[in-house]
Scaffold this active site. Structure first.
Site, PDB file in Angstrom:
ATOM      1  N   TYR A 116     -26.818 -35.997 -34.898  1.00 41.70           N
ATOM      2  CA  TYR A 116     -27.012 -35.783 -33.466  1.00 41.70           C
ATOM      3  C   TYR A 116     -28.506 -35.608 -33.124  1.00 41.70           C
ATOM      4  O   TYR A 116     -29.356 -35.761 -33.982  1.00 41.70           O
ATOM      5  CB  TYR A 116     -26.129 -34.618 -32.984  1.00 41.70           C
ATOM      6  N   ARG A 156     -28.290 -25.734 -38.754  1.00 39.89           N
ATOM      7  CA  ARG A 156     -27.498 -26.617 -39.627  1.00 39.89           C
ATOM      8  C   ARG A 156     -28.222 -27.937 -39.850  1.00 39.89           C
ATOM      9  O   ARG A 156     -28.697 -28.549 -38.887  1.00 39.89           O
ATOM     10  CB  ARG A 156     -26.118 -26.868 -38.995  1.00 39.89           C
ATOM     11  N   GLY A 184     -13.651 -25.227 -43.197  1.00 45.45           N
ATOM     12  CA  GLY A 184     -13.249 -25.801 -41.918  1.00 45.45           C
ATOM     13  C   GLY A 184     -11.811 -26.257 -41.919  1.00 45.45           C
ATOM     14  O   GLY A 184     -10.900 -25.540 -41.468  1.00 45.45           O
ATOM     15  N   ARG A 185     -11.589 -27.461 -42.447  1.00 46.91           N
ATOM     16  CA  ARG A 185     -10.227 -28.004 -42.436  1.00 46.91           C
ATOM     17  C   ARG A 185      -9.246 -27.030 -43.075  1.00 46.91           C
ATOM     18  O   ARG A 185      -8.085 -26.946 -42.655  1.00 46.91           O
ATOM     19  CB  ARG A 185     -10.212 -29.354 -43.174  1.00 46.91           C
TER      20      ARG A 185
HETATM   21  C1  LIG Z   1     -11.980 -31.700 -36.792  1.00 52.91           C
HETATM   22  C2  LIG Z   1     -13.412 -31.528 -37.234  1.00 52.91           C
HETATM   23  C3  LIG Z   1     -14.392 -31.348 -36.288  1.00 52.91           C
HETATM   24  C4  LIG Z   1     -15.728 -31.106 -36.669  1.00 52.91           C
HETATM   25  N1  LIG Z   1     -16.664 -30.824 -35.713  1.00 52.91           N
HETATM   26  C5  LIG Z   1     -17.901 -30.379 -36.075  1.00 52.91           C
HETATM   27  C6  LIG Z   1     -18.801 -29.849 -35.114  1.00 52.91           C
HETATM   28  O1  LIG Z   1     -18.505 -29.721 -33.915  1.00 52.91           O
HETATM   29  N2  LIG Z   1     -20.018 -29.444 -35.563  1.00 52.91           N
HETATM   30  C7  LIG Z   1     -20.393 -29.534 -36.872  1.00 52.91           C
HETATM   31  O2  LIG Z   1     -21.515 -29.153 -37.225  1.00 52.91           O
HETATM   32  N3  LIG Z   1     -19.534 -30.016 -37.811  1.00 52.91           N
HETATM   33  C8  LIG Z   1     -18.298 -30.408 -37.460  1.00 52.91           C
HETATM   34  N4  LIG Z   1     -17.393 -30.798 -38.425  1.00 52.91           N
HETATM   35  C9  LIG Z   1     -17.757 -30.712 -39.866  1.00 52.91           C
HETATM   36  C10 LIG Z   1     -17.295 -29.361 -40.469  1.00 52.91           C
HETATM   37  O3  LIG Z   1     -18.040 -28.282 -39.940  1.00 52.91           O
HETATM   38  C11 LIG Z   1     -17.420 -29.319 -42.013  1.00 52.91           C
HETATM   39  O4  LIG Z   1     -18.778 -29.468 -42.359  1.00 52.91           O
HETATM   40  C12 LIG Z   1     -16.608 -30.388 -42.724  1.00 52.91           C
HETATM   41  O5  LIG Z   1     -15.290 -30.459 -42.203  1.00 52.91           O
HETATM   42  C13 LIG Z   1     -16.514 -30.102 -44.241  1.00 52.91           C
HETATM   43  O6  LIG Z   1     -15.962 -28.828 -44.476  1.00 52.91           O
HETATM   44  P1  LIG Z   1     -14.424 -28.603 -44.885  1.00 52.91           P
HETATM   45  O7  LIG Z   1     -14.170 -29.434 -46.113  1.00 52.91           O
HETATM   46  O8  LIG Z   1     -14.318 -27.133 -45.162  1.00 52.91           O
HETATM   47  O9  LIG Z   1     -13.575 -29.032 -43.739  1.00 52.91           O
HETATM   48  C14 LIG Z   1     -16.073 -31.093 -38.049  1.00 52.91           C
HETATM   49  C15 LIG Z   1     -15.076 -31.327 -38.997  1.00 52.91           C
HETATM   50  C16 LIG Z   1     -13.763 -31.522 -38.615  1.00 52.91           C
HETATM   51  C17 LIG Z   1     -12.715 -31.703 -39.685  1.00 52.91           C
END
Ligand SMILES: Cc1cc2nc3c(=O)[nH]c(=O)nc-3n(C[C@H](O)[C@H](O)[C@H](O)COP(=O)(O)O)c2cc1C
Length: 375
Positions: free
Chosen positions: A174, A225, A317-318
């Protein structure tokens, strides 16, 4: 049962205390109202996921109307949004987690149909490398100053709304990253040309946010970040990132969050380099700034293992979409009950707003989804 090390409290240098070392990773949920106000469904989703974690980092919130990156995004670009932001902050804090608002501008990644004038903007008029991408308009110097100012104004609103902190979204391709990237930034004024000048916008945003935060309590948290690399050529390399990290760790930031899909994953530019990008950054900064790790840490064992190299904080996250009570189950000795995949039957039980649910089930490979639960 051994006490999991991530369940220990954490105190930032500014005095802010987290009850444990797990943060909800920022995740866009597509569920705010069209005018940018948070909705009840969205707040319910956050409430459900705020009971155990040390901190919740919200979905990204756009700091200007031209920076909106997703439909149903949280807005922080107008004073009228403060009451709805306050409802969100209160919801999260009411469950004992710190509430951190992620602030962002989508730049050239913003879909034209969401923008007031239909025209995405960026450091330079270079389209992202992807099918159907729109070429952005290059920001004029005075517009750059306005966006920097908007990050400060967004911080002021976050403070007024009662958030415990903000996270500057300098990752995931971004606008802030676009200024640091030699792919999207081809400028030859003070905002581009050399690595040093490509850092100027990210650092000006940090300064603007810090200035706004002077009005907050001393323990207001400011995180940043980054994404360590880009695939494109030219694109951000690990060498570039190490220099940015060096600069950021000498600012008075409270943490540095390294956005990768897999904590242990290696380089996306050089497949022969398998060292964890997060660990490399941790090794470089040592104790100068706390690092937040993230990326496919599904189980408590995964998180413990990731912490072995000294990264003090982890975001998941997920995992918390699929299992809102991940932490509570660890605390209660019920780790074997932690869900690691989503069942298509469980939307209501998991308190996931419909727009997010639809995005998940319509994007193959994003989440581990099973068709129907075995009953
Ligand atoms: C549905 C979804 C939406 C996301 N939206 C953002 C966001 O708004 N800002 C951001 O920095 N990362 C976003 N991410 C990335 C997550 O913060 C994270 O880095 C990524 O999912 C890997 O972590 P995890 O394996 O624990 O899910 C998003 C990820 C998912 C799955």
């Amino acid at each position: 049962m051994n006490m999991r090390r991530f369940m220990e409290p954490y105190t930032f240098a500014n005095g802010a205390e987290l009850r444990n070392r797990i943060m909800l990773a920022p995740m866009t949920n597509f569920s705010s109202a069209e005018n940018g106000e948070t909705t009840q469904a969205e707040r319910d989703y956050y409430r459900e996921r705020s009971r155990g974690v040390g901190a919740v980092i919200t979905a990204c919130a756009n700091v200007t109307p031209g920076g909106q990156g997703f439909p149903g995004e949280i807005g922080v670009e107008r004073d009228e949004l403060v009451p709805s932001l306050k409802q969100l902050a209160d919801t999260i804090k009411g469950e004992g987690a710190k509430a951190i608002l992620q602030i962002f501008h989508g730049g050239r990644m913003a879909p034209p149909e969401l923008l007031p004038d239909g025209q995405p903007v960026s450091a330079s008029a270079v389209a992202p490398v992807r099918e159907g991408a729109v070429t952005p308009r290059e920001l004029k110097p005075e517009e750059i100053d306005e966006v920097i100012e908007a990050f400060g104004e967004a911080t002021r609103r976050a403070i007024e709304a009662g958030f415990d902190g903000v996270e500057i979204h300098g990752a995931n391709t971004y606008l802030i990253q676009q200024f640091f990237s030699p792919h999207s930034n081809r400028r030859s004024d003070k905002w581009g040309g050399t690595l040093e000048k490509r850092m100027a916008f990210p650092l000006a945003v940090v300064e603007s946010v810090m200035k706004a935060a002077e009005k907050a309590d001393d323990d207001f948290i400011i995180g940043y970040r980054i994404s360590p690399e880009e695939m494109e050529n030219p694109g951000i390399t690990m060498e570039d990132t190490m220099q940015l990290v060096e600069r950021l760790s000498s600012e008075k930031l409270d943490y540095l969050h390294i956005s990768v899909q897999d904590f242990h994953g290696g380089s996306m530019r050089d497949k022969s380099d398998s060292r964890s990008r997060v660990q490399m950054i941790q090794d470089a900064v040592g104790e100068r700034i706390p690092v937040v790790g993230v990326g496919s840490l599904h189980t408590p064992d995964d998180v413990d293992k990731a912490m072995e190299g000294g990264v003090p904080l982890m975001a998941i996250g997920r995992e918390l979409v699929v299992e809102p009570h991940w932490i509570e189950k660890v605390a209660e000795g019920r780790e074997d009950e932690i869900r690691t995949e989503l069942s298509v039957d469980d939307r209501e039980e998991l308190v996931v707003p419909e727009p997010l649910w639809n995005a998940i089930v319509n994007t193959p490979g994003w989440f581990r989804v099973k068709e129907h639960a075995e009953k």
